[in-house]
Design a protein around this motif. Sequence first.
Motif, mmCIF file in Angstrom:
data_model
loop_
_atom_site.group_PDB
_atom_site.id
_atom_site.type_symbol
_atom_site.label_atom_id
_atom_site.label_comp_id
_atom_site.label_asym_id
_atom_site.label_seq_id
_atom_site.Cartn_x
_atom_site.Cartn_y
_atom_site.Cartn_z
ATOM 1 N N MET A 222 8.827 22.037 -27.014
ATOM 2 C CA MET A 222 8.121 22.619 -25.887
ATOM 3 C C MET A 222 6.957 23.464 -26.379
ATOM 4 S SD MET A 222 9.573 25.019 -22.848
ATOM 5 C CE MET A 222 10.478 23.639 -22.224
ATOM 6 N N ASP A 223 5.820 23.313 -25.718
ATOM 7 C CA ASP A 223 4.633 24.042 -26.115
ATOM 8 C C ASP A 223 4.597 25.377 -25.393
ATOM 9 O OD1 ASP A 223 2.216 24.884 -26.956
ATOM 10 O OD2 ASP A 223 1.026 23.402 -25.846
ATOM 11 N N LEU A 224 4.729 26.447 -26.137
ATOM 12 C CA LEU A 224 4.736 27.774 -25.522
ATOM 13 C C LEU A 224 3.371 28.158 -24.989
ATOM 14 C CD1 LEU A 224 7.014 29.863 -27.885
ATOM 15 C CD2 LEU A 224 7.497 28.954 -25.625
ATOM 16 N N GLY A 225 2.330 27.451 -25.439
ATOM 17 C CA GLY A 225 1.004 27.752 -24.907
ATOM 18 C C GLY A 225 0.916 27.503 -23.417
ATOM 19 N N SER A 226 1.793 26.614 -22.930
ATOM 20 C CA SER A 226 1.795 26.348 -21.497
ATOM 21 C C SER A 226 2.431 27.478 -20.703
ATOM 22 C CB SER A 226 2.546 25.040 -21.231
ATOM 23 O OG SER A 226 3.877 25.167 -21.642
ATOM 24 N N LEU B 52 11.418 35.981 -29.697
ATOM 25 C CA LEU B 52 12.641 35.907 -28.901
ATOM 26 C C LEU B 52 12.312 35.878 -27.408
ATOM 27 C CD1 LEU B 52 15.705 35.851 -28.897
ATOM 28 C CD2 LEU B 52 15.685 38.360 -28.870
ATOM 29 N N ALA B 53 11.348 36.690 -26.985
ATOM 30 C CA ALA B 53 10.961 36.704 -25.574
ATOM 31 C C ALA B 53 10.381 35.352 -25.156
ATOM 32 C CB ALA B 53 9.939 37.825 -25.324
ATOM 33 N N ASP B 54 9.529 34.774 -26.018
ATOM 34 C CA ASP B 54 8.960 33.459 -25.715
ATOM 35 C C ASP B 54 10.047 32.392 -25.646
ATOM 36 O OD1 ASP B 54 6.422 34.501 -25.627
ATOM 37 O OD2 ASP B 54 5.921 33.995 -27.696
ATOM 38 N N ALA B 55 10.979 32.463 -26.585
ATOM 39 C CA ALA B 55 12.050 31.471 -26.608
ATOM 40 C C ALA B 55 12.948 31.585 -25.385
ATOM 41 C CB ALA B 55 12.871 31.628 -27.884
ATOM 42 N N LEU B 56 13.270 32.812 -24.975
ATOM 43 C CA LEU B 56 14.095 32.995 -23.785
ATOM 44 C C LEU B 56 13.364 32.539 -22.527
ATOM 45 C CD1 LEU B 56 15.760 36.453 -24.543
ATOM 46 C CD2 LEU B 56 16.850 34.204 -24.547
ATOM 47 N N ALA B 57 12.047 32.765 -22.483
ATOM 48 C CA ALA B 57 11.262 32.276 -21.346
ATOM 49 C C ALA B 57 11.306 30.754 -21.280
ATOM 50 C CB ALA B 57 9.821 32.774 -21.453
ATOM 51 N N ALA B 58 11.186 30.113 -22.448
ATOM 52 C CA ALA B 58 11.282 28.654 -22.486
ATOM 53 C C ALA B 58 12.674 28.186 -22.069
ATOM 54 C CB ALA B 58 10.962 28.145 -23.894
ATOM 55 N N GLY C 192 12.630 18.395 -36.681
ATOM 56 C CA GLY C 192 12.720 19.780 -37.106
ATOM 57 C C GLY C 192 13.706 20.527 -36.252
ATOM 58 N N LEU C 193 14.053 21.717 -36.679
ATOM 59 C CA LEU C 193 14.950 22.585 -35.923
ATOM 60 C C LEU C 193 14.186 23.853 -35.607
ATOM 61 C CD1 LEU C 193 18.217 22.265 -38.003
ATOM 62 C CD2 LEU C 193 17.669 21.112 -35.877
ATOM 63 N N GLY C 194 14.248 24.292 -34.388
ATOM 64 C CA GLY C 194 13.490 25.488 -34.047
ATOM 65 C C GLY C 194 13.784 25.926 -32.642
ATOM 66 N N LEU C 195 12.756 25.931 -31.798
ATOM 67 C CA LEU C 195 12.918 26.427 -30.447
ATOM 68 C C LEU C 195 13.903 25.585 -29.649
ATOM 69 C CD1 LEU C 195 12.108 28.441 -28.336
ATOM 70 C CD2 LEU C 195 10.127 27.025 -27.785
ATOM 71 N N GLY C 196 13.865 24.251 -29.825
ATOM 72 C CA GLY C 196 14.786 23.396 -29.086
ATOM 73 C C GLY C 196 16.228 23.716 -29.386
ATOM 74 N N LEU C 197 16.553 23.942 -30.657
ATOM 75 C CA LEU C 197 17.923 24.280 -31.033
ATOM 76 C C LEU C 197 18.314 25.657 -30.516
ATOM 77 C CD1 LEU C 197 20.452 23.399 -32.465
ATOM 78 C CD2 LEU C 197 19.537 24.338 -34.584
ATOM 79 N N PHE C 198 17.369 26.588 -30.535
ATOM 80 C CA PHE C 198 17.638 27.916 -29.976
ATOM 81 C C PHE C 198 17.961 27.812 -28.488
ATOM 82 C CE2 PHE C 198 15.994 31.499 -27.540
ATOM 83 C CZ PHE C 198 16.726 32.541 -28.078
#
Length: 431
Positions: free
Chosen positions: A1-5, A190-196, A385-391
């Motif tokens: 997911m693109d956090l820029g959106s 963390l805030a960006d990831a929780l928003a996603a 890769g592992l990152g925001l999706g796994l979080f």
Amino acid sequence: MDLGSLRADPHYSRRLRLETLVRLRWLAVGGQAVTVAVVRLVFGFPMMLGPCLVLVGVLALANILLSVFFRPTLRLHPAATSALLALDLIQLSALLFITGGLANPFSVLICVPVTISFASQPIRQSLFLITIALVSVTVLAFSPFALPWYPDHPFIMDKIMRLGIWCAIVSTMGFAAFYAYRVSLEATQLADALAATELVLQRQKHLSQLDGLAAAAAHELGTPLATISVVAKEMERELGNDPHFGEDVLLLRSQSERCRDILRRLTTLSAEEEAHMRRLPLSSLIEEVLAPHRHPGITIRVVDKSGRTGEPVGVRNAGIIYGLGNLIENAVDYARSEVTITVEHTSDTVKLVIEDDGPGYAPDILSRIGEPYVTHRQREDSAGGLGLGLFIAKTLLERSGAKITFSNRNNRQSGAQIAVTWRRDVMDALN
């Protein structure tokens, strides 16, 4: 997911309100004014009172102008914030320069603007500010002005002590800057990831509610369509044999009946299929999660240790479906040929174990799996890769009451293993 959106401005979360800076500056003005007054009037130490008051007045005047010409709720661009912090730093350095330089015990306050910048601003602006601070501290080390002190006992600082203070301030500044930057960066990520995560969960819930929306729309359209049908029947009775309008009236009635049939099916969709759509046994849940991730080159094998007798049955949960799907997708991406999903349920627990025959997790990454933006996993190629999706997956599953553990299989080279466990009563209610 693109956090820029998620945000049009990638630095918006790092923008400080003008009111925050103005209040901090008024605190600085008050502290400087009180310090100058105490040193000169209470202790009677000789000092350059006029230039000191001018420097304090410049800071106060700048604050007044900011309050008058800009609204306090304005969120400053990082460049504007850095400019204001640089002005504060230069003003403080000038005040320290004429009151003893590094011999002044308040010289450590130079670290404050730098810490604020690293805690709230992008790294580029922060590096610019710390460069100014380092230059200022170095200049203070060569200040020719004496520290305000007793006239008959002039304060003389040894060069070694001056060097030690310089080293102490520089090291304090560097440590505080690094600490503030790391804490701020992790909080922002963390805030960006929780928003996603919330965005994904909301999207899944919207998809699961489409049948209800369709039924509601059908109910609302039913009344006006019924009126049209009644009018069409009256027109057919009057104009059914009319050579000009008879066929049009028959067509109007037939199409209105067709619309009523369609709306009737939509109205009964939620009622007829709600049990099938909203309640899932564990085996159906697993199959639904697996379906989008079957790959021609990867075999997905399901091992059911407990069988389907007495398996959990509960309400469809979008978070569980998305979370398990993401874990399985990662396993398929990294597997060489096979992914194994072991399902086991007892009267107390429900457990899923997802294993792949890929290279597994790197030892230095294993302890941080599930944190946002941890994007490395050892493998023979660089895809995936592992990152925001796994979080997001981990967060959604933990919200459903699951406990997740990440590990490698018995042989570290034989692949990764993810165990997801729920209490049986929780799974019966949520899955």
